[in-house]
Design a protein around this motif. Structure first.
Motif, PDB file in Angstrom:
ATOM      1  N   ASP A  83      15.347  16.216   1.073  1.00 62.09           N
ATOM      2  CA  ASP A  83      14.772  15.015   0.481  1.00 62.09           C
ATOM      3  C   ASP A  83      15.483  13.811   1.088  1.00 62.09           C
ATOM      4  N   PHE A  84      14.742  12.723   1.279  1.00 63.29           N
ATOM      5  CA  PHE A  84      15.355  11.516   1.837  1.00 63.29           C
ATOM      6  C   PHE A  84      14.466  10.309   1.557  1.00 63.29           C
ATOM      7  N   THR A  85      15.080   9.139   1.670  1.00 63.41           N
ATOM      8  CA  THR A  85      14.373   7.866   1.643  1.00 63.41           C
ATOM      9  C   THR A  85      14.849   7.055   2.832  1.00 63.41           C
ATOM     10  N   SER A  86      13.915   6.567   3.623  1.00 65.61           N
ATOM     11  CA  SER A  86      14.244   5.773   4.801  1.00 65.61           C
ATOM     12  C   SER A  86      13.421   4.490   4.769  1.00 65.61           C
ATOM     13  N   SER A  87      14.078   3.351   4.988  1.00 67.57           N
ATOM     14  CA  SER A  87      13.360   2.079   4.914  1.00 67.57           C
ATOM     15  C   SER A  87      13.754   1.175   6.074  1.00 67.57           C
TER      16      SER A  87
ATOM     17  N   THR B 201       9.446   8.184   1.914  1.00 66.46           N
ATOM     18  CA  THR B 201      10.189   9.022   0.972  1.00 66.46           C
ATOM     19  C   THR B 201       9.749  10.465   1.133  1.00 66.46           C
ATOM     20  N   LYS B 202      10.714  11.335   1.328  1.00 69.81           N
ATOM     21  CA  LYS B 202      10.443  12.776   1.433  1.00 69.81           C
ATOM     22  C   LYS B 202      10.826  13.416   0.110  1.00 69.81           C
ATOM     23  N   ARG B 203       9.812  13.892  -0.636  1.00 65.31           N
ATOM     24  CA  ARG B 203      10.107  14.585  -1.879  1.00 65.31           C
ATOM     25  C   ARG B 203      10.806  15.904  -1.582  1.00 65.31           C
TER      26      ARG B 203
ATOM     27  N   GLY C 175      18.959   7.325   3.343  1.00 61.82           N
ATOM     28  CA  GLY C 175      19.734   8.068   2.360  1.00 61.82           C
ATOM     29  C   GLY C 175      19.031   9.364   2.044  1.00 61.82           C
ATOM     30  N   GLY C 176      19.737  10.460   2.167  1.00 54.70           N
ATOM     31  CA  GLY C 176      19.075  11.732   1.935  1.00 54.70           C
ATOM     32  C   GLY C 176      20.033  12.880   1.800  1.00 54.70           C
ATOM     33  N   GLY C 177      19.463  14.060   1.548  1.00 56.90           N
ATOM     34  CA  GLY C 177      20.283  15.250   1.395  1.00 56.90           C
ATOM     35  C   GLY C 177      19.526  16.502   1.777  1.00 56.90           C
ATOM     36  N   TYR C 178      20.294  17.534   2.071  1.00 55.32           N
ATOM     37  CA  TYR C 178      19.717  18.832   2.427  1.00 55.32           C
ATOM     38  C   TYR C 178      20.523  19.916   1.735  1.00 55.32           C
ATOM     39  N   THR C 179      19.839  20.855   1.109  1.00 55.21           N
ATOM     40  CA  THR C 179      20.467  21.983   0.437  1.00 55.21           C
ATOM     41  C   THR C 179      20.209  23.246   1.242  1.00 55.21           C
ATOM     42  N   THR C 180      21.278  23.914   1.655  1.00 54.69           N
ATOM     43  CA  THR C 180      21.115  25.108   2.500  1.00 54.69           C
ATOM     44  C   THR C 180      20.453  26.222   1.702  1.00 54.69           C
ATOM     45  N   PRO C 181      19.537  26.959   2.348  1.00 53.46           N
ATOM     46  CA  PRO C 181      18.763  27.971   1.620  1.00 53.46           C
ATOM     47  C   PRO C 181      19.501  29.312   1.514  1.00 53.46           C
TER      48      PRO C 181
ATOM     49  N   ILE D 265       0.856  -1.187   0.000  1.00 54.54           N
ATOM     50  CA  ILE D 265       0.000   0.000   0.000  1.00 54.54           C
ATOM     51  C   ILE D 265       0.888   1.232   0.000  1.00 54.54           C
ATOM     52  N   GLN D 266       0.582   2.180  -0.894  1.00 60.60           N
ATOM     53  CA  GLN D 266       1.262   3.459  -0.937  1.00 60.60           C
ATOM     54  C   GLN D 266       0.283   4.549  -0.535  1.00 60.60           C
ATOM     55  N   ARG D 267       0.765   5.444   0.327  1.00 62.74           N
ATOM     56  CA  ARG D 267      -0.100   6.515   0.831  1.00 62.74           C
ATOM     57  C   ARG D 267       0.669   7.824   0.827  1.00 62.74           C
ATOM     58  N   GLU D 268       0.085   8.840   0.197  1.00 62.52           N
ATOM     59  CA  GLU D 268       0.702  10.158   0.192  1.00 62.52           C
ATOM     60  C   GLU D 268       0.296  10.890   1.462  1.00 62.52           C
ATOM     61  N   LEU D 269       1.298  11.351   2.217  1.00 62.19           N
ATOM     62  CA  LEU D 269       1.077  12.036   3.479  1.00 62.19           C
ATOM     63  C   LEU D 269       1.353  13.522   3.313  1.00 62.19           C
ATOM     64  N   PRO D 270       0.960  14.307   4.279  1.00 59.99           N
ATOM     65  CA  PRO D 270       1.298  15.729   4.211  1.00 59.99           C
ATOM     66  C   PRO D 270       2.807  15.942   4.224  1.00 59.99           C
ATOM     67  N   ALA D 271       3.229  17.148   3.931  1.00 61.66           N
ATOM     68  CA  ALA D 271       4.641  17.555   3.943  1.00 61.66           C
ATOM     69  C   ALA D 271       5.455  16.800   2.897  1.00 61.66           C
TER      70      ALA D 271
END
Length: 747
Positions: free
Chosen positions: A507-511, A499-501, A558-564, A383-389
């Motif tokens: 953005d990240f993917t955690s499993s 998965t965080k778009r 696995g993920g990344g962050y880009t400073t604003p 099951i795939q579910r789109e969550l807020p954020a």
């Protein structure tokens, strides 16, 4: 519209393997490899809804190991070899001195591999269907010109300069000196060959049809069928010999069990070694259904077939002759007289093995079903579910069931002795008297009193009674089997993934995976080197065990962050913005530890080894390997009392692996940061720093676990030095923290 594209790559490596010794004495000669990879693709849009694709590829690889030329006949006076290389001399080191290691080349060959591939597909979009048809063909072959052993592999022994009257009696100190035997030119054993040319090859064909059908706006069904046909690896001329249990052997008094060669005509078996499997059909089915807003149910199942394992052919068995002295202390020949062997290629003699007066082993054995590829059934439900954020949650149950995997270790009963046969002869392997007879040499009074003798003229009388009772007494273990499809695999897992778009720079993917993996005799054979324990090849079901790769719990991030960009101070904002920070983290259960091997002597009477039994109630460890609460330099971490030998003459009952008997957990942690600096519209500079083992974890080596009876010893300082549960901390298991900085300028 038509589109034509191509690709060509050429790579080459050259390793001279220079050392302090002259080149012709080096074990590893110069190594030269060149590979060309060519690929051409053609795409044609026939109509707005019809696309045709053709692709073709060709790879040719030339791998050469060329020892430095050396004319042994002219420079050493050594005759009887079949190539101009220095001979390989072994056994020259000893406690008294000599050479530190063997000298002379180990390998010499020229290998040319050709691989031709082709594929085609037709994609048709029709209403709510996307239909695709296609196929592919692969032809793979190699030509091996092998000169390994043609220079002579000559091994020397202390026996020729010892006391022949001892006839192998063990003494506290070695009598004789191998290097002295070499100086006298007295060869004890070795190998000689002639240049051999083999042409091994295989090919495969495949075709498929599939349809993606959008039944409704919420329901999509994918279904298809694939067919695969593969051939087993074989020599075009039948120069590759294997064991046959139904062929008389002239070197063993006509007893069954000899080498045969594939094909038709003179010297060949008028047969094919194996059957190719013609029924490799693989149906696939997948369903996606949106049963609620932002929620999709996905399910699928399919059958696939694994590529046939290579037979690992490196030379023709018919071009190599092994030799060893038939009597203790007497050389088989002297170097001054040259090598006295005269062999040819090809050599279709079924009596090439065993060697005179010995019990030999055949180089290769091949199963009749070596052409059957492993089959795997895979399924999933999720099951795939789109969550807020901008989060996506995916929870799935998945699994697979594999059969027909190659399992050499489950097919080694070809030359084992079954207890029922011994019982028919009045021998009981569980009694001391029965084991004494079986382990006695034929020259002993106990063997002759029991009525046992040589099975044929020329059989080595130093062999044991048990060896004479083997189905094929002229051979040792027939263990180099290729293609027996006896292994099975099982895998089931519950997997959750978040998965965080990309948004707000993150953005990240955690499993997280909770799984169980079982195996039945496959992990020695697929190039994985894990180790499989077989307690009883005559009772297959007891050999189903945990996989050596079973890890019940695995967490990955696995993920990344880009400073604003900062508001306000432009200079500070320019310095801090657009930096990309990344992390790759993996945490998992430790891998299983193989159960200790038994020392109950079963292998000397039935030629079948077994494992220790587990003692109920005994702890497996003396310390928790993951607690970081003990000194690994002074602690034996495994408990030998947890294991016991099975009764003499019987098989063990333990599993190969237990879920609560595992090595230390070993995290994998990497991080990095970097930034791209725009210099002009078409020019940029990228800087990046990458780190492995970023937290600089120090992990101890795995403990010694092969034998629970291995004596535990310590030195005067109280440090462990050997034995069951000993941790050798000369080096740490994991590499220390490392980092690299990369700068790349693009324009």
């Amino acid at each position: 519209m038509s589109k034509l594209s191509g690709y060509w790559q050429r790579t080459g490596t050259y390793s001279p393997n220079n050392g302090i010794m002259p080149g012709y004495l080096a074990a590893a000669g110069p190594n030269h490899t060149v590979a060309n990879n060519i690929r051409i693709n053609f795409d044609q849009t026939l109509t707005p809804t019809l696309l045709l694709h053709f692709g073709a590829g060709f790879v040719d690889t030339h791998a050469n190991v060329d020892p430095i030329a050396f004319n042994a006949a002219q420079q050493l006076g050594l005759t009887g070899t079949y190539s101009d290389y220095f001979p390989e001399l072994g056994g020259l080191s000893g406690a008294q001195g000599g050479l530190a290691a063997a000298v002379g080349p180990v390998q010499a060959y020229h290998l040319v591999n050709y691989k031709t591939t082709g594929n085609t597909s037709l994609t048709w979009v029709h209403n709510n269907h996307t239909i695709k048809f296609g196929g592919e063909v692969v032809a793979d072959g190699n030509k091996m010109t092998n000169s390994t052993y043609t220079y002579g592999v000559l091994d020397f022994s202390p026996n020729e300069t010892g006391l022949p009257s001892l006839n192998g009696v063990s003494l506290p100190n070695t009598v004789g000196f191998a290097y002295a035997s070499f100086l006298l030119g007295e060869v004890d054993s070795g190998t000689i060959g002639v240049p051999a040319v083999t042409r091994m090859g295989t090919h495969s064909l495949a075709g498929f049809a599939q349809d993606s059908w959008k039944v409704t706006r919420k329901l999509t069904v994918d279904y298809g069928l694939r067919y695969d046909f593969q051939t087993y690896l074989k020599d075009a001329n039948g120069y590759y010999g294997v064991f046959s249990g139904s062929t008389p052997n002239p070197a063993a008094g006509g007893r069954l069990g000899a080498e045969i060669f594939e094909g038709y005509g003179g010297g060949r078996c008028n047969c094919e070694f194996s059957h190719n499997y013609p029924y490799a059909f693989g149906p696939r089915l997948g369903v996606a259904y949106q049963f609620a807003p932002k929620t999709v149910l996905r399910a699928g199942a399919g059958i696939s077939y694994y590529n046939l394992a290579s037979n690992d052919i490196s030379f023709s068995a018919g071009s190599v002759d092994q030799f060893q002295t038939p009597s203790y202390g007497s050389p088989i020949f002297s170097l001054q007289n040259g090598l006295p062997f005269h062999i040819t290629f090809p050599n279709f003699n079924p009596g090439a093995y065993p060697l005179p007066g010995t019990v030999s082993s055949l180089p290769e054995e091949q199963d009749r079903n070596a052409g059957r590829p492993a089959r795997q059934l895979q399924w999933s439900l999720g099951i795939q579910r789109e969550l807020p954020a901008n989060l996506l949650l995916d929870v799935s149950y998945l699994g697979n069931r594999g059969i027909w995997w190659q399992s050499e270790v489950l097919d080694t009963d070809q030359n084992f002795i079954q207890p029922a046969y011994l019982a028919s002869l009045g021998l009981n392997v569980t009694s001391a008297a029965g084991r004494a007879i079986l382990t006695a040499p034929l020259t002993s009074p106990i063997a002759s009193q029991a009525g046992f003798g040589a099975p044929y003229a020329g059989f080595p009388l130093t062999s044991t009674v048990a060896q004479t009772l083997r189905p094929y007494p002229q051979f040792g273990a027939l263990s180099n089997w290729h293609g027996p499809p006896l292994g099975d695999t099982w895998y089931e897992a519950l997997q959750s993934k978040v998965t965080k778009r990309f948004s707000h720079g993150l953005d990240f993917t955690s499993s997280f995976t909770w799984s169980k993996q079982l195996d039945f005799g496959t992990e020695n054979d697929q190039g994985r080197g894990a180790g499989v324990s077989v307690n009883d090849v005559f009772n297959y079901p007891v050999n189903k065990n945990l996989s050596a790769f079973d890890q019940p719990f695995i967490f990955m991030f696995g993920g990344g962050y880009t400073t604003p960009k900062l508001n306000g101070n432009k200079e500070l904002s320019w310095v801090l913005r657009d930096w990309q920070l990344s992390a790759q983290l993996r945490y998992a259960s430790g891998l299983p530890i193989l159960v200790p091997a038994s020392s109950n002597g079963l292998s000397s009477v039935l030629f079948q080894s077994t494992d220790d039994d587990r003692v109920p109630g005994q702890p497996l460890f003396t310390e928790n390997l993951n607690c970081h609460c003990f000194n690994p330099n002074t602690t034996f971490v495994l408990n030998p009392a947890a294991w016991v030998n099975p009764p003499a003459g019987t098989w063990g009952t333990a599993a190969a692996y237990y879920s609560d008997y595992r090595y230390q957990r070993r995290p994998e942690e990497g991080m990095g940061f970097g930034r791209i600096f725009r210099i002009k519209e078409r020019a940029s500079l990228q800087l990046r720093a990458e780190f492995t083992n970023v937290f600089n974890r120090t992990e101890m080596n795995n403990p010694t676990s092969t034998s629970a009876t291995a004596t535990q010893t310590k030195n005067a300082a109280g440090q462990t030095t050997a034995g069951f549960g000993y941790i050798n901390n000369g080096t740490t298991f994991s590499a220390p923290r490392t980092g690299q900085i990369v700068a790349r300028f693009a324009f």
